[in-house]
Write a protein that holds these residues in place. Structure first.
Motif, PDB file in Angstrom:
ATOM      1  N   GLU A 112     -11.576   0.156  -8.171  1.00  0.00           N
ATOM      2  CA  GLU A 112     -11.614   0.596  -6.771  1.00  0.00           C
ATOM      3  C   GLU A 112     -10.318   0.269  -6.062  1.00  0.00           C
ATOM      4  O   GLU A 112      -9.867   1.022  -5.190  1.00  0.00           O
ATOM      5  N   CYS A 113      -9.698  -0.840  -6.438  1.00  0.00           N
ATOM      6  CA  CYS A 113      -8.421  -1.216  -5.829  1.00  0.00           C
ATOM      7  C   CYS A 113      -7.352  -0.179  -6.145  1.00  0.00           C
ATOM      8  O   CYS A 113      -6.581   0.235  -5.270  1.00  0.00           O
ATOM      9  N   PHE A 114      -7.307   0.267  -7.380  1.00  0.00           N
ATOM     10  CA  PHE A 114      -6.319   1.276  -7.754  1.00  0.00           C
ATOM     11  C   PHE A 114      -6.638   2.640  -7.139  1.00  0.00           C
ATOM     12  O   PHE A 114      -5.740   3.465  -6.950  1.00  0.00           O
ATOM     13  N   SER A 115      -7.910   2.877  -6.826  1.00  0.00           N
ATOM     14  CA  SER A 115      -8.292   4.181  -6.282  1.00  0.00           C
ATOM     15  C   SER A 115      -8.137   4.233  -4.767  1.00  0.00           C
ATOM     16  O   SER A 115      -7.538   5.171  -4.225  1.00  0.00           O
ATOM     17  N   TRP A 139      -1.679   1.431  -0.222  1.00  0.00           N
ATOM     18  CA  TRP A 139      -0.391   1.426  -0.906  1.00  0.00           C
ATOM     19  C   TRP A 139       0.124   0.010  -1.146  1.00  0.00           C
ATOM     20  O   TRP A 139       0.810  -0.254  -2.139  1.00  0.00           O
ATOM     21  N   LYS A 140      -0.231  -0.935  -0.273  1.00  0.00           N
ATOM     22  CA  LYS A 140       0.266  -2.301  -0.426  1.00  0.00           C
ATOM     23  C   LYS A 140      -0.281  -2.945  -1.696  1.00  0.00           C
ATOM     24  O   LYS A 140       0.469  -3.562  -2.478  1.00  0.00           O
ATOM     25  N   LYS A 141      -1.593  -2.811  -1.929  1.00  0.00           N
ATOM     26  CA  LYS A 141      -2.186  -3.373  -3.135  1.00  0.00           C
ATOM     27  C   LYS A 141      -1.736  -2.623  -4.383  1.00  0.00           C
ATOM     28  O   LYS A 141      -1.520  -3.229  -5.440  1.00  0.00           O
ATOM     29  N   MET A 142      -1.575  -1.322  -4.229  1.00  0.00           N
ATOM     30  CA  MET A 142      -1.138  -0.538  -5.382  1.00  0.00           C
ATOM     31  C   MET A 142       0.297  -0.887  -5.763  1.00  0.00           C
ATOM     32  O   MET A 142       0.655  -0.896  -6.950  1.00  0.00           O
ATOM     33  N   MET A 143       1.136  -1.184  -4.773  1.00  0.00           N
ATOM     34  CA  MET A 143       2.497  -1.591  -5.081  1.00  0.00           C
ATOM     35  C   MET A 143       2.515  -2.948  -5.804  1.00  0.00           C
ATOM     36  O   MET A 143       3.394  -3.221  -6.622  1.00  0.00           O
ATOM     37  N   GLY A 144       1.549  -3.764  -5.499  1.00  0.00           N
ATOM     38  CA  GLY A 144       1.426  -5.048  -6.191  1.00  0.00           C
ATOM     39  C   GLY A 144       0.583  -4.978  -7.443  1.00  0.00           C
ATOM     40  O   GLY A 144       0.255  -6.016  -8.029  1.00  0.00           O
TER      41      GLY A 144
END
Length: 339
Positions: A144-147, A151-156
């Motif tokens: 779910e985090c990747f989905s 953008w901040k979590k996806m960049m990390g």
């Protein structure tokens, strides 16, 4: 002849029959008794051991006794795989051999050794599947985090969720090994489920203890003390006295096997000391229990391999004595393999 079909005959009706009719009935009874009677279908009139209809025989005064024990013993037997347990088609089942016995008889020594290796690999794969089932919430959080994590979590690269999932998978696998999931090769589905559920409980108990210690450090209080995470009595009670964990512990007690670092070679002792660095007391206790359980599983696997190789060695010696040594046996003998 209307009296012949009377449902309530009077006297000995059989003695009053015509002699030719008596001979016909006796001949038919003997011929019917010599053949195997099929199972009556629905709607058919049941027949006695003498072959004639029980309804008509009772009307004319003939005995209607059931089959004798000798007749039942004479009935040909069929294996459980047959759909006709009354003895039909017994001649077709006379040379039947179960699939398991055929496969076992046709296996070579190399095949049996390969079966041991394959079973060990299958159990390791089963541990991975069980750990994934226990970590399904962490895995869903990572997905779910990747989905939709932004953008901040996806960049990390969803570092926190990925770390939680990886730790859950690693520790759940280790708890499963410690509880005997790897060594329990012939466990039932119920036993496997008990091990899987207890491993999940131990993991969440570990997380709760870590959270309590962290909270105490934030508040400047002394770290709370805990009982051993994997208490032997509690584990045996949860898994059962016949579980792989209980058998391994009983064997260690009977053989008085050492449970400290002295039981390992020097290289392994140094590796264990490195793994224990930076851990608190209760984490060290859990780590030592996991290491000991993993060692027991590897020892059981090594014993199975050794037993299979001893059997293969005995077969090679037997073939050599009978003068049927194969080329492979000769090569192994010249290479110095023990006879």
């Amino acid at each position: 002849m209307g009296w012949f079909w009377d449902s309530k005959p009077a006297g000995d009706t059989y003695s009053k029959l015509d002699p030719s009719l008596k001979d016909f009935l006796d001949k038919e009874s003997s011929s019917q008794n010599a053949t195997t009677q099929p199972v009556p279908r629905s709607g058919e009139v049941p027949r006695s051991a003498e072959g004639a209809s029980t309804t008509y025989r009772s009307q004319i005064g003939l005995p209607t006794s059931p089959n004798t024990p000798s007749d039942q013993q004479a009935q040909p037997s069929v294996p459980a795989e047959s759909l006709f347990q009354d003895g039909r088609y017994a001649h077709l089942w006379a040379t039947y051999r179960p699939q398991s016995s055929v496969e076992a008889a046709g296996k070579t020594d190399q095949d049996r050794l390969a079966d041991v290796v394959d079973s060990y690999r299958d159990r390791k794969a089963a541990i991975g599947r069980a750990a994934l089932e226990n970590c399904v919430m962490e895995q869903m959080a990572e997905k779910e985090c990747f989905s939709t994590g932004g953008w901040k979590k996806m960049m990390g690269m969803c570092r926190k969720e990925n770390k939680d999932f990886n730790r859950c998978y690693t520790m759940q696998s280790r708890f499963l090994k410690a509880l005997g999931y790897l060594s329990n090769t012939y466990a039932t589905a119920d036993e496997e489920e008990r091990i899987q559920m207890h491993a999940d409980r131990l993991y969440h108990e570990m997380l709760a203890r870590e959270k309590a210690i962290e909270q105490a450090e934030k508040e400047g209080q002394a770290a709370p003390t805990f009982a051993p995470l994997m208490q032997q009595d509690h584990v045996v009670q949860a898994l059962g006295p016949e579980s792989a964990y209980a058998r391994a512990r009983q064997r260690a007690k009977d053989e008085m096997l050492p449970t400290n670092l002295s039981a390992y070679p020097p290289e392994k002792q140094d590796e264990i000391r490195d793994r224990l660095k930076g851990l608190n007391d209760w984490q060290k206790e859990v780590e030592m229990q996991l290491i000991a359980a993993e060692s027991r599983a590897q020892l059981e696997y090594a014993e199975k391999v050794k037993a299979t190789m001893e059997e293969e060695r005995a077969h090679r010696a037997d073939r050599r004595e009978r003068g049927k040594e194969t080329a492979g046996d000769t090569i192994k003998r010249y290479w110095g393999w023990k006879q």
